[in-house]
Design an enzyme around this catalytic site. Sequence first.
Site, short mmCIF file in Angstrom:
data_model
loop_
_atom_site.label_atom_id
_atom_site.label_comp_id
_atom_site.label_asym_id
_atom_site.label_seq_id
_atom_site.Cartn_x
_atom_site.Cartn_y
_atom_site.Cartn_z
N ARG A 165 -8.00 11.06 -6.62
CA ARG A 165 -8.95 10.24 -5.86
C ARG A 165 -10.32 10.90 -5.82
O ARG A 165 -11.34 10.24 -5.82
CB ARG A 165 -8.41 10.07 -4.44
CG ARG A 165 -9.23 9.16 -3.58
CD ARG A 165 -8.76 9.27 -2.15
NE ARG A 165 -9.46 8.36 -1.28
CZ ARG A 165 -10.72 8.50 -0.92
NH1 ARG A 165 -11.44 9.50 -1.39
NH2 ARG A 165 -11.29 7.63 -0.11
N LYS A 178 0.87 -1.18 0.00
CA LYS A 178 0.00 0.00 0.00
C LYS A 178 0.91 1.22 0.00
O LYS A 178 1.55 1.54 1.00
CB LYS A 178 -0.92 0.01 1.23
CG LYS A 178 -1.90 1.17 1.21
CD LYS A 178 -2.82 1.15 2.41
CE LYS A 178 -3.97 2.12 2.27
NZ LYS A 178 -3.59 3.51 2.04
P1 ATP Z 1 -6.24 6.24 3.44
O1 ATP Z 1 -6.72 7.42 4.20
O2 ATP Z 1 -5.81 5.09 4.27
O3 ATP Z 1 -5.31 6.53 2.32
P2 ATP Z 1 -8.51 6.31 1.79
O4 ATP Z 1 -9.78 6.56 2.51
O5 ATP Z 1 -7.85 7.41 1.06
O6 ATP Z 1 -7.52 5.64 2.78
P3 ATP Z 1 -8.83 3.65 1.13
O7 ATP Z 1 -9.64 3.03 0.09
O8 ATP Z 1 -9.23 3.43 2.52
O9 ATP Z 1 -8.76 5.16 0.78
O10 ATP Z 1 -7.31 3.21 0.96
C1 ATP Z 1 -6.91 2.94 -0.33
C2 ATP Z 1 -5.96 3.96 -0.83
O11 ATP Z 1 -4.66 3.43 -0.79
C3 ATP Z 1 -6.27 4.21 -2.27
O12 ATP Z 1 -7.07 5.34 -2.41
C4 ATP Z 1 -4.93 4.36 -2.93
O13 ATP Z 1 -4.66 5.75 -3.07
C5 ATP Z 1 -3.94 3.82 -1.95
N1 ATP Z 1 -3.18 2.65 -2.43
C6 ATP Z 1 -1.85 2.51 -2.33
N2 ATP Z 1 -1.44 1.35 -2.82
C7 ATP Z 1 -2.54 0.70 -3.26
C8 ATP Z 1 -2.74 -0.55 -3.87
N3 ATP Z 1 -1.74 -1.39 -4.13
N4 ATP Z 1 -4.03 -0.89 -4.19
C9 ATP Z 1 -5.05 -0.05 -3.94
N5 ATP Z 1 -4.90 1.16 -3.35
C10 ATP Z 1 -3.67 1.53 -3.02
#
Ligand code: ATP
Length: 599
Positions: free
Chosen positions: A281, A261
Amino acid sequence: MEFKLIAEYFDRLEKISSRLQLTSLLSDLFHKTDPSLMDKVVYLIQGRLWPDFTGMPELGLGEKFLIKAISMASGVKEEEVEKTYKSVGDLGEVAMRLKSSSKTSSILTFLGGSQTFGSLDVLEVYNELVKIAESSGEGSRDIKIRIFAGLLKKASPLEAKYLVRFVEGRLRLGIGDATVLDALALTFGGSSDYRPIVERAYNLRADLGEIARVIAKEGIEKLKSVIPTPGIPIRPMLAERLSDPAEILDKVGGKALVDYKYDGERAQIHRNKDKVFIFSRRMENITDQYVDVVEYVTRYLKGDDFIVEGEIVPVDPESGEMRPFQELMHRRRKNDIHEAIREYPVNLYLFDLIYYGGKDYTVEPLPARRQKLEEIIAENDKVKIAEHMLTDSVDKLTEYFHQAISEGAEGVMVKSVGPNSVYQAGSRGWLWIKLKKDYQSEMADTVDLVIVGAFYGKGKRGGKFSSLLMAAYNPDKDVFETVCKVASGFSDQELDEMQSKISELKRSERHPRVVSEMVPDVWVTPALVAEIIGAEITISPLHTCCRETGKGGLSIRFPRFIRWRPDKSPEDATTTKEIMEMYSKQYKKVEEKQIDENI
Ligand code: ATP
């Protein structure tokens, strides 16, 4: 279609806050809307001329311009307009009052005629507003004022009120995308049963105006065949969170694809022939910030009709190792993009493929999507598929998680590889589960909250905004419920930035989509998201988050600001349900600890 109708509906919509009533009134308006104008009417309701992702210019008319235009249109001196504005505090209201008492109308009334105004047509209004937005360069200021004054001249008092509010960016309709979707389902399907069809289409093609136009012109059935289109963003698939590797593997069916991640900026990359678009995003067009990524995509990905997704990660210019997320912010602050690229280079780590060569891959399971991605990429130092492994072992997962962190990643994303592991656009589900390093803290994770109010500081910070009223998003009600007041963690620079950010968004009364017991010094239109960490989640009578559960609201104890989250829109903030889940888990953890201690 007369603009009068829109103004009348705006007036009625503004006065109600119940989501059901808003939906039914909106549906009423949709029934009366000419199908060929549906997209424009939807954009007007959203307070814009086109979707943000187009990167088209905004209207750019400030207070001073508006005062000038109102004066020109009403024949009242600028000083007089300003004076009225000072006492009324709302330029829309000022325009309405001055139009109703303007010289022409009083003479007409005096002569026994009724007040007549030229009738404004929706298309005409829209086109004139487009002209205002598009005029730029020398002399554009005067052109903008002249065009707007022309519109105001023809407008009735009520029309003038909403024209001014629209241009100012201050429509107060309290209508979010979710309510528009409800109203479209009701209008063109006949009931809310059709909502999933409308929502699915919107998730794959996040242009509400365009969806409304298709449904109005071609019917709801047509929406079923909507597939992603390069150039129009897709609402991203999101991950759930858990902290126990065994539970995670179990949830995804025992076997998973585990990706690093990365802590960078999510990028949805579209290619349509010669054009490459990068959406963030929150689906903003960020192509111009990443001309280097555009070049990598053109050079290292096969084909010219696709949508892929990945993370843009800052890397050390010397070693190529991953750098903290904040470096992307520094890069953004640089005026010279070429210098920025040199000083803050990035890598692209791709993790999904959504569409390729006319085929919708969202309906394919993850292994098929990743296989296609591997086929089209020529991997190199700059563009790679996310570091990954396939496993069914809890130990391997735990080990890989530590490895990922040691290499600068935030943790891992554990992804289902089952036959149903489709790309769930626009939803947070259990097909992807994130395991992040900061679960060790008392509060399991940071939360992303929306600013809905601000308080002035005392002493050294006197006269300046120094604390913020923060809220979580409740998607069921489409409102923001307060969680805490955050006053620490800001650097001097962040405090300075806060002053201007709040000043732009402050308002004299509560936003209709904000639910709050606390009354801040100024209310703020929900638009800014900040990441917050705290000691724990507690029950608090002061806050409204999750209040309907009966225990009082949920709040964060000792909240601390971590960073702005410009990549998130208010609706992307942590939801009230997620806060409730975090609270329950934390509770469970404390209970387990107590049992352990008692043994
Ligand atoms: P966070 O605040 O933890 O970044 P978020 O609410 O923005 O989370 P989540 O869906 O909870 O979004 O976490 C996924 C985020 O992680 C994605 O929006 C992406 O930007 C990031 N990311 C990084 N590496 C990956 C991966 N290998 N696969 C999917 N998402 C990834």
